[in-house]
Design an enzyme around this catalytic site. Structure first.
Site, PDB file in Angstrom:
ATOM      1  N   HIS A  10      -3.640  -4.946  -0.282  1.00 30.72           N
ATOM      2  CA  HIS A  10      -3.381  -5.635   0.886  1.00 30.72           C
ATOM      3  C   HIS A  10      -3.282  -6.793   0.939  1.00 30.72           C
ATOM      4  O   HIS A  10      -4.227  -7.538   0.956  1.00 30.72           O
ATOM      5  CB  HIS A  10      -4.293  -5.042   1.927  1.00 30.72           C
ATOM      6  CG  HIS A  10      -4.016  -3.563   2.537  1.00 30.72           C
ATOM      7  ND1 HIS A  10      -3.245  -3.041   3.331  1.00 30.72           N
ATOM      8  CD2 HIS A  10      -4.701  -2.425   1.601  1.00 30.72           C
ATOM      9  CE1 HIS A  10      -3.408  -1.754   3.407  1.00 30.72           C
ATOM     10  NE2 HIS A  10      -4.427  -1.211   2.547  1.00 30.72           N
ATOM     11  N   GLU A  39      -2.382  -8.816   3.232  1.00 31.44           N
ATOM     12  CA  GLU A  39      -3.083  -9.288   4.543  1.00 31.44           C
ATOM     13  C   GLU A  39      -4.593  -9.490   4.729  1.00 31.44           C
ATOM     14  O   GLU A  39      -4.947  -9.945   5.768  1.00 31.44           O
ATOM     15  CB  GLU A  39      -2.331  -8.647   5.781  1.00 31.44           C
ATOM     16  CG  GLU A  39      -2.937  -7.052   5.775  1.00 31.44           C
ATOM     17  CD  GLU A  39      -2.369  -6.307   4.879  1.00 31.44           C
ATOM     18  OE1 GLU A  39      -2.623  -4.774   5.216  1.00 31.44           O
ATOM     19  OE2 GLU A  39      -1.782  -6.567   3.937  1.00 31.44           O
ATOM     20  N   CYS A  48       1.063  -1.143   0.041  1.00 35.03           N
ATOM     21  CA  CYS A  48       0.064  -0.088   0.026  1.00 35.03           C
ATOM     22  C   CYS A  48       0.931   1.346  -0.053  1.00 35.03           C
ATOM     23  O   CYS A  48       1.550   1.566  -0.823  1.00 35.03           O
ATOM     24  CB  CYS A  48      -0.878  -0.111   1.100  1.00 35.03           C
ATOM     25  SG  CYS A  48      -2.365   1.135   0.693  1.00 35.03           S
TER      26      CYS A  48
END
Length: 209
Positions: free
Chosen positions: A189, A191, A85
């Site tokens: 992202h 994650e 990001c």
């Protein structure tokens, strides 16, 4: 995976989620750190980032010796690097969020606001969107076609199209990933991208550029 991974802690990243995702991808030795000496000993470096380009750049550069250690390890030592990001955006020469701010300058380009070309296009770009691999890029094998989770209002405009590893479409093409040498940056992202994101991290952990 026994290599030491430095997950950079400069007060501007979703460290807990990124740490857990790296563990889920197979990482065993993760140092959440802002210590330049630990960074110099790392075999892989991950730079997350949440918030504005200016705040993240200022936070990173405020830690004495950290940027120099990262440059020594990545630019000279050639260890694999992943920016996530705003951590990806910081690779650019400069960003224009809250005024012009210099980035790391590792991959030539600038970070500009997403233009709302259609009233139906929402900014920030938030939610799941397609990731399209750019097959001409040498590092494109790290990026598979699929869907990832995005959350951003600014986007990376690369000076050299060969540094673009993936694109997404949000009212027009936006850079989803950049790569050069041993560096990879993703706008989305991992994650938060479930299996797609974990698969990307697995490939990053095995990457031998």
């Amino acid at each position: 995976m026994s290599e030491a991974i430095a997950l950079i802690d400069y007060g501007a990243g979703n460290l807990h989620s990124v740490h857990n995702a790296l563990k889920a991808a197979g990482a065993q030795r993760i140092a959440v750190t802002a210590d330049p000496e630990i960074v110099r000993g790392a075999e892989r470096i991950v730079l997350p980032g949440v918030g504005s380009f200016r705040a993240c750049a200022q936070g990173l550069k405020a830690i004495s010796g950290l940027v120099e250690a990262m440059e020594e390890r990545v630019m000279k030592g050639g260890v694999p690097f992943l920016g996530i990001c705003v951590g990806m955006q910081l690779l650019a020469d400069r960003g224009f969020e809250h005024g012009a701010t210099d980035g790391l300058g590792w991959i030539s380009g600038e970070v500009h606001p997403i233009e709302r070309t259609d009233p139906a296009i929402k900014v920030p770009h938030m939610g799941w969107n397609d990731v399209a691999q750019m097959p001409h890029h040498d590092g494109a094998e790290l990026i598979e076609p699929g869907e990832a989770y995005f959350l951003h209002s600014y986007h990376f405009v690369a000076e050299d199209g060969h540094d673009v590893a993936a694109m997404t479409d949000h009212g027009g093409g936006l850079v989803a990933a950049v790569a050069r040498d041993t560096m990879l940056g993703v706008q989305f992202h991992p994650e938060k991208s479930q299996r797609y994101g974990i698969s990307l991290l697995e490939r990053f952990l095995e990457w031998k550029p």
